[in-house]
Design an enzyme around this catalytic site. Structure first.
Site, mmCIF file in Angstrom:
data_model
loop_
_atom_site.group_PDB
_atom_site.id
_atom_site.type_symbol
_atom_site.label_atom_id
_atom_site.label_comp_id
_atom_site.label_asym_id
_atom_site.label_seq_id
_atom_site.Cartn_x
_atom_site.Cartn_y
_atom_site.Cartn_z
ATOM 1 N N ASP A 1 8.001 19.604 19.361
ATOM 2 C CA ASP A 1 8.439 20.363 18.452
ATOM 3 C C ASP A 1 8.305 21.805 18.486
ATOM 4 O O ASP A 1 7.211 22.091 18.819
ATOM 5 C CB ASP A 1 7.731 19.698 17.044
ATOM 6 C CG ASP A 1 8.246 18.171 16.891
ATOM 7 O OD1 ASP A 1 9.283 17.945 16.344
ATOM 8 O OD2 ASP A 1 7.412 17.274 17.313
ATOM 9 N N GLU B 1 14.261 10.148 10.200
ATOM 10 C CA GLU B 1 12.795 10.227 9.958
ATOM 11 C C GLU B 1 12.722 9.239 8.644
ATOM 12 O O GLU B 1 13.359 9.354 7.625
ATOM 13 C CB GLU B 1 12.736 11.644 9.242
ATOM 14 C CG GLU B 1 12.756 12.599 10.388
ATOM 15 C CD GLU B 1 12.967 14.309 9.823
ATOM 16 O OE1 GLU B 1 12.892 14.153 8.347
ATOM 17 O OE2 GLU B 1 13.356 15.044 10.648
#
Lengths: 213, 256
Positions: free
Chosen positions: B11, B130
């Protein structure tokens, strides 16, 4: 001679193949010009996508004749993934469409189930090991001359090449117990189903061998 | 035997590799290129780059990092975060990505999945989900790093996304993300039994033994790892060894 002509017919990710070839020391020229292709020392035909789309563009640009000419003149020609499948006579992807006919045989869908009838995930995505096809005992003189059997390469595909002659089958991998062509060759015309540009050092070593031809 | 794919998930915020808990509470770790190169040399199978602040800026800002990484990393790279159009996808593919992972924009406009799959092939179109548990065996799809709810049921969305052309699913459990408590096995199993495309389990890997569980019980095809690698809690070699001892196939790798 480390010049490689990378054929740009609008499909697939040229940039990563170009980067990998350059990393391996090649002078890369990207071209869709039939005259240039017909006279190239060494040709790489990449490709991701649908067979019929790829062949349509290749014919539209007049690249098919150029590739046949170069192959007949003895220039090393390497097809990657869809680029390898287009070397064959025809594909059954979305009906039937004609290929370049440089290696005799056809392209068929990977079976939807394994030999036990279990559903297989399609596309075949991931690292898979190369094995000797039935009847072959070594990889001497091929792109795999310094590759150990069992080395894994990165595959992404839903269709597979089926050369008519077992002698054109250099390496297979197994998917759901099916033997899937991984490397094919007829003299100076070669193909690999996996992506050497995305297969780490094992893949780069194949590109180096191609560049050195 | 199928080899399970081991993927380093990175990330990114600005120029930095970061790591958070539940996709929030971010901590800077270092240079993404350096970490990607290190993982490549250690035998990682794939790399995922996610722009963690893309929603803040409304676009993906990773093309430069992708381009730098692609000079020395020759395994597949997936890039996600803030991809809203075919042009965004094309730009990242030119920069060196092999696949794009799309979440928010696909929820706003599901046809984007079809457009990307048609243009670049379904192998290129990774649907990023997600998922947050909202009840027994019920998960809701979130966006913006698990902050915004969508009202979409994960299983409905997975089914629709695959029928629209998604070639792979990156399934992140918001509940497990960054906790090092293991994967959400029920979530992964529910998705893998629903669709026939490869599923990457993401979120929660805390120890090498978490991997065989999500593959054997959850049916995951690939595993995304962040924390465990970035903080050097376990080496890639030990993770592969644990997988092999549990009877899984992994890519054999040597430094030759």
């Amino acid at each position: 001679m480390n010049n490689v002509l990378l054929v740009d017919y609008g499909l697939g990710n040229l940039f990563n193949v170009k980067r990998a070839l350059e990393h391996c020391g090649a002078e890369v020229r990207v071209s869709a010009d039939p005259d240039e292709i017909g006279q190239a020392d060494k040709i790489l035909l990449p490709g991701v996508g649908a067979f019929a789309d790829g062949m349509r563009e290749i014919r539209r640009l007049g690249i098919d004749h150029a590739l046949r000419h170069a192959a007949a003149a003895g220039s090393p020609l390497l097809g990657i993934c869809l680029g390898m499948q287009m070397l064959l006579d025809e594909s059954e992807e979305y009906g039937s469409s004609e290929g370049l006919g440089l290696i005799s045989g056809k392209v068929a869908a990977i079976p939807q189930t394994d030999s036990d009838g279990q559903a297989l995930k399609i596309p075949h995505i991931g690292w898979n090991e190369l094995v000797m096809p039935e009847g072959r005992t070594c990889w001497t003189g091929s792109l795999l001359s310094t590759t150990a059997p069992g080395t894994a390469f990165y595959f992404v595909h839903s269709f597979m090449a089926q050369p008519s002659s077992p002698s054109h089958r250099v390496a297979d991998c197994h998917y759901g117990h099916h033997a899937v062509s991984a490397v094919i060759a007829r003299d100076n015309v070669m193909g690999c189903q996996f992506h050497p540009e995305k297969s780490g050092e094992a893949g780069l070593s194949i590109l180096r061998r191609f560049i050195a031809q | 035997m199928r080899n399970v794919r081991l993927i380093a998930r990175m990330d990114i915020k600005g120029k930095n590799l970061i790591k958070g808990v539940h996709l929030e509470g971010l901590r800077v770790i270092g240079s993404p290129q350096e970490y990607a190169q290190k993982y490549y040399e250690a035998g990682i199978d794939e790399i995922i780059y996610m722009d963690a602040v893309a929603s803040l800026y409304g676009r993906n800002n990773l093309s430069h990092i992708v381009e730098e990484t692609a000079k020395g990393v020759f395994v597949p790279m997936t890039v996600g975060g803030g991809i809203r159009s075919i042009d965004d996808a094309h730009h990242l593919l030119r920069s060196g990505a092999d696949k794009v992972a799309v979440n928010t924009a696909a929820i706003a406009n599901p046809m984007l999945i079809t457009d990307i799959a048609r243009r670049f092939g379904s192998q290129c179109m990774v649907l990023s989900i997600e998922a947050k548990q909202v009840g027994p065996d019920r998960w809701e799809a979130y966006t913006d790093n698990g902050r915004e709810r969508t009202g979409l049921d994960v299983m409905d969305w997975v089914r629709q996304g695959v029928s629209l052309g998604a070639g792979e699913i990156l399934l992140t459990s918001v509940d497990k993300e960054g906790t090092r408590k293991g994967f959400d096995i029920e979530l992964v199993r529910a998705v893998t039994s629903l669709v026939n495309v490869p599923v990457i389990a993401s979120g929660g890997m805390g120890k090498a033994d978490d991997l065989p569980v999500v593959v054997n019980q959850g049916g995951a095809d690939a595993v995304a790892m962040a924390d465990i690698l970035h903080f050097n809690r376990t080496s890639l070699a030990d993770i592969k060894l644990a997988a092999q001892q549990a009877g899984l196939g992994v890519r054999k790798f040597s430094h030759e």
